[in-house]
Design a protein around this motif. Structure first.
Motif, short mmCIF file in Angstrom:
data_model
loop_
_atom_site.label_atom_id
_atom_site.label_comp_id
_atom_site.label_asym_id
_atom_site.label_seq_id
_atom_site.Cartn_x
_atom_site.Cartn_y
_atom_site.Cartn_z
N ALA A 21 147.79 -76.18 142.27
CA ALA A 21 148.85 -75.25 142.64
C ALA A 21 149.60 -75.69 143.89
O ALA A 21 150.81 -75.48 144.01
CB ALA A 21 148.26 -73.85 142.86
N ARG A 51 153.53 -67.24 147.47
CA ARG A 51 152.20 -66.72 147.81
C ARG A 51 151.67 -67.33 149.11
O ARG A 51 150.49 -67.20 149.38
CB ARG A 51 151.23 -66.99 146.67
CG ARG A 51 151.63 -66.35 145.33
CD ARG A 51 150.69 -66.79 144.22
NE ARG A 51 150.98 -66.16 142.95
CZ ARG A 51 151.85 -66.60 142.05
NH1 ARG A 51 152.54 -67.69 142.31
NH2 ARG A 51 152.05 -65.96 140.92
N VAL A 97 154.13 -77.14 147.03
CA VAL A 97 153.66 -76.05 146.15
C VAL A 97 154.37 -76.19 144.82
O VAL A 97 155.61 -76.32 144.78
CB VAL A 97 153.93 -74.67 146.77
CG1 VAL A 97 153.40 -73.57 145.85
CG2 VAL A 97 153.31 -74.56 148.16
N LEU A 121 151.03 -70.34 149.77
CA LEU A 121 150.04 -71.37 149.52
C LEU A 121 150.26 -72.60 150.41
O LEU A 121 149.31 -73.27 150.81
CB LEU A 121 150.04 -71.78 148.05
CG LEU A 121 149.59 -70.73 147.04
CD1 LEU A 121 149.67 -71.29 145.62
CD2 LEU A 121 148.18 -70.24 147.34
N ASN A 175 155.51 -72.75 139.80
CA ASN A 175 154.96 -71.49 139.28
C ASN A 175 154.05 -70.78 140.27
O ASN A 175 153.58 -69.67 139.98
CB ASN A 175 154.18 -71.75 137.99
CG ASN A 175 155.09 -72.16 136.84
OD1 ASN A 175 156.30 -71.91 136.88
ND2 ASN A 175 154.53 -72.78 135.82
N HIS A 176 153.80 -71.38 141.41
CA HIS A 176 152.86 -70.80 142.37
C HIS A 176 153.53 -70.49 143.71
O HIS A 176 152.82 -70.18 144.69
CB HIS A 176 151.68 -71.74 142.58
CG HIS A 176 150.91 -72.02 141.33
ND1 HIS A 176 149.91 -71.20 140.87
CD2 HIS A 176 151.02 -73.02 140.42
CE1 HIS A 176 149.41 -71.69 139.75
NE2 HIS A 176 150.07 -72.80 139.45
N ARG A 177 154.83 -70.51 143.76
CA ARG A 177 155.51 -70.27 145.02
C ARG A 177 155.59 -68.77 145.33
O ARG A 177 155.42 -67.94 144.46
CB ARG A 177 156.91 -70.91 144.98
CG ARG A 177 156.82 -72.43 144.97
CD ARG A 177 158.15 -73.11 144.80
NE ARG A 177 157.96 -74.57 144.76
CZ ARG A 177 158.86 -75.43 144.34
NH1 ARG A 177 160.05 -75.01 143.94
NH2 ARG A 177 158.59 -76.72 144.33
N GLU A 206 143.70 -74.65 143.97
CA GLU A 206 143.60 -74.66 142.51
C GLU A 206 143.57 -73.23 141.99
O GLU A 206 143.08 -72.31 142.65
CB GLU A 206 142.32 -75.37 142.06
CG GLU A 206 142.32 -76.85 142.30
CD GLU A 206 141.10 -77.53 141.67
OE1 GLU A 206 141.15 -78.75 141.45
OE2 GLU A 206 140.10 -76.82 141.39
N ALA A 207 144.09 -73.07 140.79
CA ALA A 207 144.02 -71.80 140.08
C ALA A 207 143.57 -72.11 138.66
O ALA A 207 144.28 -72.81 137.92
CB ALA A 207 145.38 -71.09 140.06
N TYR A 257 142.92 -68.08 143.80
CA TYR A 257 143.01 -69.48 144.21
C TYR A 257 141.76 -69.89 144.99
O TYR A 257 141.10 -69.06 145.62
CB TYR A 257 144.24 -69.72 145.08
CG TYR A 257 145.54 -69.51 144.35
CD1 TYR A 257 146.14 -70.55 143.66
CD2 TYR A 257 146.16 -68.26 144.34
CE1 TYR A 257 147.34 -70.36 142.99
CE2 TYR A 257 147.36 -68.06 143.67
CZ TYR A 257 147.94 -69.11 142.99
OH TYR A 257 149.12 -68.92 142.31
#
Length: 265
Positions: free
Chosen positions: A178, A207, A200, A209, A203-205, A172-173, A138
């Protein structure tokens, strides 16, 4: 005693009026700005729902001038000005503004908690460590812009950075959004910003973020708007996860508010 309702110029993104009484004193004020629906298309709308096509109203009358029709005249001016179909107002629970809203046809639309972070409570070195702990895969991006011309995260995210009242920090990814958090300055007071998010994408939870972008937003806001020394947030009282994130950064409960909605003809 009659008052004059006068527009206040030079308020980018915000329409303001003042009730000026003979002698030049300001007895009350009103401000109107479009609701900022900062959520991504893949995320559910926040609760209470504040969809596009609505404006946020702030109205205040000095205590010694209340019950003289000044608030009603300010509201009438706002209603005549706006073309949006709905007005929303956040009112402290139990405050006189609740009775005012109900008397003027507003309906109760939800309850939120107002949290406040003052910069004197921020441990900046600790915050910097969180920002530096970049999750693998990320990267952070920062954008600033002018609202209400940009009303969605994607518009602000893809715009060239420029001076404005909105500050976006996003993760961003591979070029895809994200997570993000947004702050807007100037709508409340010169030294206070209002934060929206963090949010968030599903699909990006898991982590952290949300914590990462929130830390980066606070840091970035200080750099871009050094006059700001407070950040406020409004959170649905049922959103325990987001409330926990707020507390992690040192936000403290300041008040409980009720959201009122007025449908305009």
């Amino acid at each position: 005693m009659l008052s004059d309702i006068v527009a206040v110029p030079d308020c980018p993104g915000v329409s303001r009026w003042q009730a000026v009484v003979p002698g030049g004193s300001v007895a009350g004020s009103a401000a109107l700005r479009p609701i900022i629906p900062f959520w991504h298309d893949l995320l559910p709308a926040p609760t209470p729902v504040t969809r596009p096509g609505a404006s946020e109203l702030t109205l205040y009358v000095e205590p010694e001038w209340r019950r003289r029709g000044i608030g009603s005249r300010l509201l009438a001016t706002v209603r005549a000005y706006t073309a949006e179909p709905r007005l929303f107002a956040d009112v402290a629970a139990g405050a006189p503004g609740e009775a005012f809203c109900l008397r003027h046809g507003f309906r109760h639309a939800g309850s939120t908690r107002l949290d406040l972070l003052t910069y004197c409570d921020v441990h900046w070195a600790w915050l910097g460590e969180m920002v530096d702990a970049e999750p693998s895969g990320y990267r952070l991006i920062h954008r600033t812009g002018i609202l209400p011309a940009m009303l969605r995260v994607e518009e602000l995210r893809h715009s060239p950075g420029r001076t404005g009242d909105a500050v976006l920090t996003a993760a961003e990814a591979d070029g895809d959004l994200a997570a993000y958090a947004v702050a807007v300055v100037g709508a409340l007071s010169p030294n206070r910003a209002r934060q929206y998010g963090p949010a968030v994408l599903p699909n990006h939870r898991g982590r952290r973020l949300g914590v990462w972008v929130n830390a980066a937003l606070i840091q970035r806001l200080r750099e871009v708007h050094p006059h700001v020394d407070e950040i406020e947030t409004l959170t649905d009282e049922g959103d325990t996860h987001l409330l926990a994130v707020r507390e992690h950064f040192g936000f403290r409960p300041s008040d409980r508010t009720r959201r009122y909605e007025l449908a305009l003809p």
